[in-house]
Design a protein around this motif. Structure first.
Motif, short mmCIF file in Angstrom:
data_model
loop_
_atom_site.label_atom_id
_atom_site.label_comp_id
_atom_site.label_asym_id
_atom_site.label_seq_id
_atom_site.Cartn_x
_atom_site.Cartn_y
_atom_site.Cartn_z
N ARG A 108 0.81 -1.23 0.00
CA ARG A 108 0.00 0.00 0.00
C ARG A 108 0.84 1.27 0.00
N ILE A 109 2.15 1.15 0.14
CA ILE A 109 3.01 2.33 0.15
C ILE A 109 3.28 2.77 -1.28
N LYS A 110 2.79 3.94 -1.62
CA LYS A 110 2.97 4.49 -2.97
C LYS A 110 3.92 5.68 -2.96
N ASN A 111 4.06 6.32 -1.81
CA ASN A 111 4.90 7.51 -1.66
C ASN A 111 6.36 7.10 -1.56
N GLU A 112 7.21 7.66 -2.43
CA GLU A 112 8.63 7.29 -2.44
C GLU A 112 9.33 7.65 -1.14
N ASP A 113 8.97 8.79 -0.55
CA ASP A 113 9.59 9.18 0.72
C ASP A 113 9.21 8.20 1.83
N ALA A 114 7.96 7.78 1.85
CA ALA A 114 7.52 6.82 2.87
C ALA A 114 8.26 5.50 2.68
N LEU A 115 8.42 5.06 1.45
CA LEU A 115 9.15 3.82 1.17
C LEU A 115 10.62 3.97 1.59
N ALA A 116 11.21 5.11 1.29
CA ALA A 116 12.60 5.36 1.69
C ALA A 116 12.75 5.32 3.21
N ASN A 117 11.76 5.84 3.93
CA ASN A 117 11.80 5.81 5.39
C ASN A 117 11.73 4.37 5.92
#
Length: 85
Positions: free
Chosen positions: A63-72
């Protein structure tokens, strides 16, 4: 001495265990299942750690689509050291 990874998620402090002794039985079983997949070549070490962090935070990686969230998530996973010591 507890070896936890501290982070803030949606404004609240979260502690991610970074040692076997701090795992709940369910977290232990899930991690062992991932380590078995790692042993067969089905998961990379990085993916084992990412799965661990996502389970602990109650986040679905799909469900993670945001690149910053994935990077975190990846950064937090890199802080997890105990499964491969």
């Amino acid at each position: 001495m507890m070896k936890n990874i501290m982070t803030t998620v949606k404004g609240r402090q979260v502690s991610i265990p970074n040692e076997w002794e701090q795992l709940s039985p369910a977290a232990y079983e899930a991690l062992i299942a991932d380590l078995q997949l790692f042993a067969t070549g089905a998961l990379s070490p990085a993916r084992v750690k990412i799965n661990y962090v996502c389970r602990h935070l109650g986040i679905s990686l799909k469900r993670i689509k945001n690149e910053d969230a994935l990077a975190n998530i990846v950064w937090l996973a890199e802080q997890v050291t105990f499964p491969f010591l």
